[in-house]
Design an enzyme around this catalytic site. Structure first.
Site, PDB file in Angstrom:
ATOM      1  N   ALA A  30       3.011  -0.590   4.824  1.00 16.64           N
ATOM      2  CA  ALA A  30       2.317  -0.740   6.112  1.00 16.64           C
ATOM      3  C   ALA A  30       2.066  -1.983   6.744  1.00 16.64           C
ATOM      4  O   ALA A  30       1.961  -2.574   7.738  1.00 16.64           O
ATOM      5  CB  ALA A  30       1.283   0.007   6.478  1.00 16.64           C
ATOM      6  N   PRO A  44       0.722  -1.276   0.182  1.00 13.74           N
ATOM      7  CA  PRO A  44       0.029   0.043  -0.028  1.00 13.74           C
ATOM      8  C   PRO A  44       0.668   1.337   0.236  1.00 13.74           C
ATOM      9  O   PRO A  44       1.825   1.427   0.904  1.00 13.74           O
ATOM     10  CB  PRO A  44      -0.657   0.073   1.454  1.00 13.74           C
ATOM     11  N   ASN A  45       0.357   2.200  -0.753  1.00 17.45           N
ATOM     12  CA  ASN A  45       1.004   3.513  -0.898  1.00 17.45           C
ATOM     13  C   ASN A  45       2.241   3.627  -1.673  1.00 17.45           C
ATOM     14  O   ASN A  45       2.711   4.729  -1.748  1.00 17.45           O
ATOM     15  CB  ASN A  45       0.979   4.287   0.587  1.00 17.45           C
ATOM     16  N   TYR A  90      10.691   9.663   1.478  1.00 15.06           N
ATOM     17  CA  TYR A  90      10.651   8.511   0.643  1.00 15.06           C
ATOM     18  C   TYR A  90      11.436   8.790  -0.831  1.00 15.06           C
ATOM     19  O   TYR A  90      11.634   8.053  -1.537  1.00 15.06           O
ATOM     20  CB  TYR A  90       9.076   8.130   0.242  1.00 15.06           C
ATOM     21  N   ARG A  98       4.288  11.253  -2.349  1.00 20.65           N
ATOM     22  CA  ARG A  98       4.187  11.276  -0.912  1.00 20.65           C
ATOM     23  C   ARG A  98       5.336  11.420  -0.135  1.00 20.65           C
ATOM     24  O   ARG A  98       6.484  10.772  -0.160  1.00 20.65           O
ATOM     25  CB  ARG A  98       3.689   9.590  -0.674  1.00 20.65           C
ATOM     26  N   ARG A 103      11.987   5.011  12.876  1.00 16.94           N
ATOM     27  CA  ARG A 103      10.819   5.910  12.756  1.00 16.94           C
ATOM     28  C   ARG A 103       9.880   5.559  13.868  1.00 16.94           C
ATOM     29  O   ARG A 103      10.546   5.032  15.078  1.00 16.94           O
ATOM     30  CB  ARG A 103      10.022   5.485  11.397  1.00 16.94           C
ATOM     31  N   HIS A 111      12.787  -1.824   2.240  1.00 17.34           N
ATOM     32  CA  HIS A 111      12.137  -0.542   2.625  1.00 17.34           C
ATOM     33  C   HIS A 111      12.806   0.725   2.246  1.00 17.34           C
ATOM     34  O   HIS A 111      14.136   0.492   2.228  1.00 17.34           O
ATOM     35  CB  HIS A 111      11.705  -0.466   4.021  1.00 17.34           C
TER      36      HIS A 111
END
Length: 147
Positions: free
Chosen positions: A76, A9-10, A22, A17, A106, A99
């Site tokens: 996520a 996702p995303n 990122y 984003r 984080r 990742h």
């Protein structure tokens, strides 16, 4: 050799984003670069991205018997999906978790991965180059190359 690049996702929003976190490269940029690397390494690379957990699980199931390894950025779902973990374990295809950001630097809820303990390796924190490092590691592992 055939690999599957699986993005959760995303990841489709890369480049838009939170570019400070990122980066500015899009998913298409990353896929294009990895396709070039794959071609040079004589590796077939399939790509798949979904924002839906069930679609990712289904794609893992479809990979059984057709790919030799999986590169996965579960987004996520890394921190929440037992279903994705079970799918990866069920098909018994070697995989590397990847990742863009360092998930350990984080928020605390991002520190735990449901995949990491069964992955060949985890590459995080190097932005889009995390994918290149994960690709190289997986290809070398599958070819039996020792470091």
């Amino acid at each position: 050799m055939r690999l599957l690049l699986l993005n959760g996702p995303n990841i489709n929003l890369l480049g838009q984003r939170e570019p400070g976190l990122y980066g500015h490269q899009t998913l298409s940029d990353i896929e294009l670069r990895l396709r070039d690397r794959a071609s040079e390494a004589e590796v077939q690379l399939e790509t798949f991205q979904s924002n839906f957990e069930g679609a990712l699980v289904e794609r893992v199931h479809q990979a059984m018997g057709s790919v030799d390894g999986i590169l996965i950025n579960a987004g996520a779902y890394t921190h929440t999906s037992i279903a994705l973990r079970d799918a990866l374990l069920g098909v018994a295809i070697p995989f590397v978790e990847v990742h863009l950001s360092n998930i350990h630097a984080r928020e605390s809820f991002r520190h735990h991965s449901h995949l990491a303990d069964r992955a060949l390796g985890v590459v995080c924190g190097f932005g889009a180059f995390s994918y290149d490092m994960a690709f190289d590691g997986l290809v070398n592992h599958l070819r039996g190359v020792e470091a």
